[in-house]
Design an enzyme around this catalytic site. Structure first.
Site, PDB file in Angstrom:
ATOM      1  N   SER A  35      -0.175   4.862 -13.782  1.00 37.43           N
ATOM      2  CA  SER A  35      -0.198   3.995 -12.602  1.00 37.43           C
ATOM      3  C   SER A  35       1.119   4.104 -11.841  1.00 37.43           C
ATOM      4  CB  SER A  35      -0.434   2.544 -13.015  1.00 37.43           C
ATOM      5  OG  SER A  35      -0.236   1.702 -11.901  1.00 37.43           O
ATOM      6  N   HIS A  51      -3.500   6.772 -11.202  1.00 33.24           N
ATOM      7  CA  HIS A  51      -3.993   5.433 -10.875  1.00 33.24           C
ATOM      8  C   HIS A  51      -3.186   4.866  -9.711  1.00 33.24           C
ATOM      9  CE1 HIS A  51      -6.202   1.771 -11.949  1.00 33.24           C
ATOM     10  NE2 HIS A  51      -5.090   1.103 -11.680  1.00 33.24           N
ATOM     11  N   ASP A  59      -2.808   1.672  -7.233  1.00 30.81           N
ATOM     12  CA  ASP A  59      -3.114   0.248  -7.065  1.00 30.81           C
ATOM     13  C   ASP A  59      -2.883  -0.204  -5.633  1.00 30.81           C
ATOM     14  OD1 ASP A  59      -3.723  -0.709  -9.787  1.00 30.81           O
ATOM     15  OD2 ASP A  59      -1.671  -0.078 -10.235  1.00 30.81           O
ATOM     16  N   MET A 112      -2.983  -3.331  -3.176  1.00 27.07           N
ATOM     17  CA  MET A 112      -3.009  -4.809  -3.218  1.00 27.07           C
ATOM     18  C   MET A 112      -2.801  -5.371  -1.827  1.00 27.07           C
ATOM     19  SD  MET A 112      -0.547  -5.412  -6.465  1.00 27.07           S
ATOM     20  CE  MET A 112      -0.778  -4.541  -8.012  1.00 27.07           C
ATOM     21  N   HIS A 131      -7.612   1.925  -7.255  1.00 27.27           N
ATOM     22  CA  HIS A 131      -7.985   0.588  -7.713  1.00 27.27           C
ATOM     23  C   HIS A 131      -7.717  -0.399  -6.583  1.00 27.27           C
ATOM     24  CE1 HIS A 131      -6.937  -2.849 -10.814  1.00 27.27           C
ATOM     25  NE2 HIS A 131      -8.020  -3.118 -10.106  1.00 27.27           N
ATOM     26  N   MET A 158      -7.473  -3.809  -5.069  1.00 26.55           N
ATOM     27  CA  MET A 158      -7.363  -5.242  -5.319  1.00 26.55           C
ATOM     28  C   MET A 158      -7.258  -5.913  -3.964  1.00 26.55           C
ATOM     29  SD  MET A 158      -4.850  -5.004  -8.592  1.00 26.55           S
ATOM     30  CE  MET A 158      -4.441  -3.301  -8.237  1.00 26.55           C
ATOM     31  N   MET A 163      -9.986  -5.260 -16.763  1.00 28.16           N
ATOM     32  CA  MET A 163      -8.572  -5.627 -16.605  1.00 28.16           C
ATOM     33  C   MET A 163      -8.109  -6.340 -17.871  1.00 28.16           C
ATOM     34  SD  MET A 163      -7.339  -4.520 -13.765  1.00 28.16           S
ATOM     35  CE  MET A 163      -5.732  -5.314 -13.927  1.00 28.16           C
ATOM     36  N   ASP A 221      -6.704  -1.498 -18.041  1.00 25.44           N
ATOM     37  CA  ASP A 221      -5.547  -1.515 -17.150  1.00 25.44           C
ATOM     38  C   ASP A 221      -4.756  -2.800 -17.359  1.00 25.44           C
ATOM     39  OD1 ASP A 221      -3.793  -1.242 -15.028  1.00 25.44           O
ATOM     40  OD2 ASP A 221      -5.313  -1.478 -13.466  1.00 25.44           O
TER      41      ASP A 221
HETATM   42  C1  DX5 Z   1      -1.936  -4.478 -12.217  1.00 24.43           C
HETATM   43  C2  DX5 Z   1      -2.308  -3.049 -11.915  1.00 24.43           C
HETATM   44  C3  DX5 Z   1      -1.946  -2.082 -12.964  1.00 24.43           C
HETATM   45  C4  DX5 Z   1      -0.486  -1.970 -13.295  1.00 24.43           C
HETATM   46  C5  DX5 Z   1      -0.411  -1.757 -14.781  1.00 24.43           C
HETATM   47  O1  DX5 Z   1      -2.614  -5.315 -11.362  1.00 24.43           O
HETATM   48  O2  DX5 Z   1      -3.696  -2.938 -11.694  1.00 24.43           O
HETATM   49  O3  DX5 Z   1      -2.497  -0.791 -12.719  1.00 24.43           O
HETATM   50  O4  DX5 Z   1       0.171  -0.924 -12.638  1.00 24.43           O
HETATM   51  O5  DX5 Z   1       0.913  -1.779 -15.163  1.00 24.43           O
HETATM   52  P1  DX5 Z   1       1.371  -1.801 -16.686  1.00 24.43           P
HETATM   53  O6  DX5 Z   1       0.809  -0.603 -17.365  1.00 24.43           O
HETATM   54  O7  DX5 Z   1       2.863  -1.787 -16.573  1.00 24.43           O
HETATM   55  O8  DX5 Z   1       0.845  -3.087 -17.291  1.00 24.43           O
HETATM   56 ZN    ZN Z   2      -4.644  -0.941 -11.582  1.00 24.14          ZN
END
Ligand code: DX5
Ligand code: ZN
Length: 219
Positions: free
Chosen positions: A8, A33, A35, A37, A66, A68, A138, A176
């Site tokens: 990620s 990955h 993310d 947001m 991903h 969010m 999650m 994740d």
């Molecule tokens: C959190 C993200 C994850 C995050 C995971 O909302 O969706 O992908 O980057 O980070 P770690 O592996 O550090 O928990």
């Molecule tokens: Zn994620």
């Protein structure tokens, strides 16, 4: 089991993003990955289309995006165009999940569906499950990297694997949040096969971390 590592980039050094990606790619990461947001579905804001478009030029990794964000239908086409290979939406964020899933399918990208820790697996109907390529369970509350793995989510991974087996599906199950050298065995034992890791890949020696996790997964 067909295991995959999905580093990620939320935990990468953004000042050195291209190099960090090149490094995990060289160390045979399977996915990347990404993310996204929006500050509404989750408290934080990360990055969006321009960043993905830019890193797409240099990487041939599978872009595991991903989302969010609330009402993801608004942006599925854009993410498909800027270089996503798989698009994962949150069940909690969609007004009409059947429509959202069909929209992703129509772009030709892999269809992922995610559930946050408080959402029970039973909220995913068989009908929807059959239309997905991947379920993302999650294992922390979405929004931030570096959180602690929530033990109560392990049972949900098992439940999704059981449902997929009952339906005769060769489903990818992604996990994740909080996956590290300790918790990785828990999630594999429960039936996960796509392992997202931010901090435990990008903090410290990226090369050594990748080697370690590949060895654990036997890939
Ligand atoms: C959190 C993200 C994850 C995050 C995971 O909302 O969706 O992908 O980057 O980070 P770690 O592996 O550090 O928990
Ligand atoms: Zn994620």
């Amino acid at each position: 089991m067909n295991y995959k590592i999905s580093p990620s980039i939320l935990a990468a050094d953004f000042n050195d993003l291209g190099d960090n990606i090149a490094l995990v790619e060289k160390e045979r990461a399977d996915y990347l990955h990404i993310d996204v947001m929006d500050g509404v579905f989750v408290p934080s804001i990360s990055f969006g289309m321009p960043v993905i478009k830019s890193i797409r030029k240099k990487s041939s990794l599978f872009f595991d995006v991903h989302l969010m964000i609330v009402d993801p239908d608004r942006y599925i086409e854009n993410f498909a165009e800027c270089g996503a290979d798989g698009i994962t939406v949150h069940l909690e964020a969609s007004k009409d999940i059947d429509r959202t899933v069909s929209l992703i399918r129509s772009t030709g990208k892999k269809v992922g569906l995610s559930i946050s820790p408080e959402t029970p697996v039973s909220d995913i109907t068989d009908e929807i499950l059959k239309k997905t390529d991947m379920i993302l369970v999650m294992t922390v509350r979405p929004g931030f990297g570096g959180q602690k793995y929530m033990d109560e989510c392990t049972q949900k991974i098992r439940e999704v694997r059981k449902r997929a087996e009952e339906l005769g599906m060769d489903l990818d199950i992604e996990v994740d949040g909080g996956i590290d050298r300790k918790t990785i065995t828990t999630v594999i034992d429960a039936g996960a096969n796509v392992i997202v890791m931010g901090s435990s890949i990008f903090n410290g020696d990226i090369r050594q971390n990748m080697k370690y996790f590949r060895k654990v997964l036997g890939i």
